[in-house]
Motif scaffolding. Structure first.
Motif, PDB file in Angstrom:
ATOM      1  N   TRP A  38       0.826  -1.210   0.000  1.00 24.66           N
ATOM      2  CA  TRP A  38       0.000   0.000   0.000  1.00 24.66           C
ATOM      3  C   TRP A  38       0.858   1.257   0.000  1.00 24.66           C
ATOM      4  O   TRP A  38       0.494   2.266  -0.613  1.00 24.66           O
ATOM      5  N   ASP A  39       2.006   1.239   0.681  1.00 26.97           N
ATOM      6  CA  ASP A  39       2.923   2.383   0.660  1.00 26.97           C
ATOM      7  C   ASP A  39       3.269   2.766  -0.780  1.00 26.97           C
ATOM      8  O   ASP A  39       3.179   3.932  -1.174  1.00 26.97           O
ATOM      9  N   ALA A 130      -9.353  -9.936  -3.542  1.00 31.59           N
ATOM     10  CA  ALA A 130      -8.412 -11.048  -3.682  1.00 31.59           C
ATOM     11  C   ALA A 130      -9.223 -12.326  -3.724  1.00 31.59           C
ATOM     12  O   ALA A 130     -10.310 -12.399  -3.143  1.00 31.59           O
ATOM     13  N   SER A 131      -8.721 -13.332  -4.410  1.00 30.29           N
ATOM     14  CA  SER A 131      -9.459 -14.593  -4.458  1.00 30.29           C
ATOM     15  C   SER A 131      -8.497 -15.767  -4.499  1.00 30.29           C
ATOM     16  O   SER A 131      -7.310 -15.616  -4.804  1.00 30.29           O
ATOM     17  N   SER A 132      -9.038 -16.938  -4.185  1.00 31.19           N
ATOM     18  CA  SER A 132      -8.271 -18.173  -4.323  1.00 31.19           C
ATOM     19  C   SER A 132      -9.243 -19.330  -4.494  1.00 31.19           C
ATOM     20  O   SER A 132     -10.441 -19.193  -4.228  1.00 31.19           O
ATOM     21  N   THR A 133      -8.725 -20.433  -4.980  1.00 34.39           N
ATOM     22  CA  THR A 133      -9.504 -21.659  -5.066  1.00 34.39           C
ATOM     23  C   THR A 133      -8.736 -22.752  -4.331  1.00 34.39           C
ATOM     24  O   THR A 133      -7.622 -22.528  -3.852  1.00 34.39           O
ATOM     25  N   ARG A 134      -9.319 -23.929  -4.232  1.00 38.32           N
ATOM     26  CA  ARG A 134      -8.696 -25.036  -3.509  1.00 38.32           C
ATOM     27  C   ARG A 134      -8.438 -26.205  -4.458  1.00 38.32           C
ATOM     28  O   ARG A 134      -9.248 -26.498  -5.339  1.00 38.32           O
ATOM     29  N   LEU A 318      -2.190  -7.352 -10.693  1.00 36.83           N
ATOM     30  CA  LEU A 318      -1.171  -8.393 -10.911  1.00 36.83           C
ATOM     31  C   LEU A 318      -0.095  -8.349  -9.837  1.00 36.83           C
ATOM     32  O   LEU A 318       0.331  -9.391  -9.327  1.00 36.83           O
ATOM     33  N   ALA A 319       0.345  -7.141  -9.493  1.00 39.38           N
ATOM     34  CA  ALA A 319       1.404  -7.008  -8.484  1.00 39.38           C
ATOM     35  C   ALA A 319       0.963  -7.596  -7.149  1.00 39.38           C
ATOM     36  O   ALA A 319       1.713  -8.336  -6.493  1.00 39.38           O
ATOM     37  N   PHE A 320      -0.265  -7.300  -6.736  1.00 40.51           N
ATOM     38  CA  PHE A 320      -0.772  -7.820  -5.471  1.00 40.51           C
ATOM     39  C   PHE A 320      -0.925  -9.338  -5.533  1.00 40.51           C
ATOM     40  O   PHE A 320      -0.504 -10.058  -4.621  1.00 40.51           O
ATOM     41  N   SER A 321      -1.509  -9.839  -6.598  1.00 39.22           N
ATOM     42  CA  SER A 321      -1.750 -11.276  -6.727  1.00 39.22           C
ATOM     43  C   SER A 321      -0.439 -12.059  -6.709  1.00 39.22           C
ATOM     44  O   SER A 321      -0.325 -13.099  -6.051  1.00 39.22           O
ATOM     45  N   LEU A 326      -2.055 -15.132  -4.796  1.00 37.85           N
ATOM     46  CA  LEU A 326      -3.512 -15.094  -4.861  1.00 37.85           C
ATOM     47  C   LEU A 326      -3.949 -14.954  -6.317  1.00 37.85           C
ATOM     48  O   LEU A 326      -3.123 -14.673  -7.191  1.00 37.85           O
ATOM     49  N   LEU A 327      -5.224 -15.164  -6.569  1.00 32.06           N
ATOM     50  CA  LEU A 327      -5.733 -15.074  -7.935  1.00 32.06           C
ATOM     51  C   LEU A 327      -6.273 -13.674  -8.199  1.00 32.06           C
ATOM     52  O   LEU A 327      -6.893 -13.066  -7.325  1.00 32.06           O
TER      53      LEU A 327
END
Length: 407
Positions: A38-39, A130-134, A318-321, A326-327
């Motif tokens: 975030w900075d 943010a998202s993810s799957t298993r 993209l940078a965060f994922s 994360l997706l």
């Protein structure tokens, strides 16, 4: 984890408007803390928008939802919150509609399942962040020693677990139904059995025939045969199950992308496949999303809209994922990730997203229903437990909670 406070600003004149954002911590050290993310983002944003100052406060997941609730209860809501649930605030008419604080291109870019999950009564308030799957992770070394291959059906999963048990594996299948995140493991199994929490558009279907059959199979064919490890499923938490997998003590378990790094650090060779189902790989995976929301109290809709356009641009998503395994929540970033060589390890999870189902987060009753599942579901697979009885109790609780929140 202790709370991490991040005042992400530039010194000097704070500008005409100050936006406040409370965000969750995704990092596991100071080197990859969300504060750093975030900075950098805020610094870049303020450089382009000199009239706006953005203050970001980051808290651990243990604290962030409570911190926001306390701010709202005190009449000091932040402009934005990036946390685990939004529907309570939407039901209380405290949030802007997504369309009020997102441009049409940004709103249209969200992955459709995630955007749909952000709706309350057909109106989107929750913006996926943010998202993810298993997937089913399995220990290749232990599987080779036991002479078994990755399972595609429940029967094959049970056979593999039997073979692993004979080899002395501590947890042939790790089944974390403890209070930390039992609602996730439960949902993954319900989906693999052709059921789910909400098989109909209205109400819950926790005690459906499919769901009772699933937990009856779990009780009799896995837990009852001693294939789920020395710790009772109702006492096993996800974090402990992940740690045991990284320590080479688990044959297989359901995991999300963060387990890859933990296992790699410990030198565990692992494979990943879709969750086995009754007759073949599960057609519907479980998806999870975290949410961004914008509070109406301070009336900064225009400034929030400009800031969120920046937050959700392809480069930042993209940078965060990539930083946190994360997706992406947007189609544009997903398309990049699906073909970029550096994202190959996340691709199996990304492929599951279009066929995933999320928790019923748009229902204000879900928080209390989820809490009850965490506390009770482990009893369904104990020696004296009754799958139909426990699921029936949870259904009654869910129906009561839903009718109480519908008003």
């Amino acid at each position: 984890m202790t709370a991490v406070l991040a005042g992400c600003g530039v010194t000097g004149d704070s500008g005409d408007v100050t936006l406040t954002l409370v965000a969750a911590e995704y990092g596991d050290s100071s080197a990859n803390s969300s504060k750093k993310y975030w900075d950098a983002l805020v610094k870049a944003y303020e450089k382009e928008h000199p009239g706006v100052h953005v203050e970001v406060t980051v808290h651990s997941w243990n604290d962030v939802d409570r911190e926001v609730k306390e701010m709202v209860d005190a009449g000091e809501a932040p402009d934005m919150a990036q946390i685990g649930a939004y529907s309570d605030y939407a039901a209380a008419d405290l949030l802007y509609k997504a369309g009020d604080v997102l441009s049409i291109p940004v709103q249209a870019d969200f992955v459709s399942q995630l955007a749909d999950a952000g709706e309350v009564k057909g109106v989107q308030y929750g913006m996926p962040f943010a998202s993810s799957t298993r997937l089913l992770f399995y220990n290749k070394t232990l599987f080779a020693k036991a002479g078994v291959s990755a399972p595609t059906t429940w029967a094959e999963l049970a056979e593999a677990a039997e073979a692993l048990k004979e080899e002395g594996v501590k947890y042939p299948y790790a089944l974390p139904l403890g209070p930390e995140e039992a609602q996730a493991e439960t949902m993954q199994w319900l989906l693999s059995g052709g059921g789910g929490y909400t098989e109909t558009a209205t109400g819950y279907s926790i005690d459906s025939t499919e769901n009772v059959d699933t937990f009856t199979w779990l009780k009799n064919d896995l837990v009852g045969k001693g294939l789920t490890g020395p710790v009772a499923p109702g006492k096993l938490n996800r974090a402990d199950a992940f740690a045991a997998f990284a320590a080479g003590q688990v044959g297989m378990l359901n995991g999300h992308p963060s387990l890859m790094k933990a296992a790699e650090k410990k030198g565990v060779k692992f494979g990943m496949v879709p969750m086995p189902g009754v007759d073949g790989p599960t057609k519907v995976s479980m998806g999870v999303a975290d949410w961004m929301m914008a509070f109406k109290q301070n009336g900064h809709a225009d400034q929030i809209k400009e800031f969120l356009s920046f937050v959700y641009n392809e480069e930042n998503v993209l940078a965060f994922s990539r930083e946190y395994d994360l997706l992406p929540v947007t189609n544009s970033a997903s398309q990049v990730m699906s073909s970029a060589a550096e994202d190959a390890d996340l691709r199996p999870f990304l492929e599951q997203l279009p066929v995933s189902e999320l928790y019923p987060v748009g229902r204000t009753s879900w928080a209390s229903v989820s809490a009850e599942i965490k506390q009770r579901i482990g009893q369904a697979v104990t020696a004296g437990g009754s799958p139909s009885g426990v699921l029936g109790q949870l259904q009654t609780t869910a129906t009561t909670a839903e009718s109480g929140s519908a008003g």
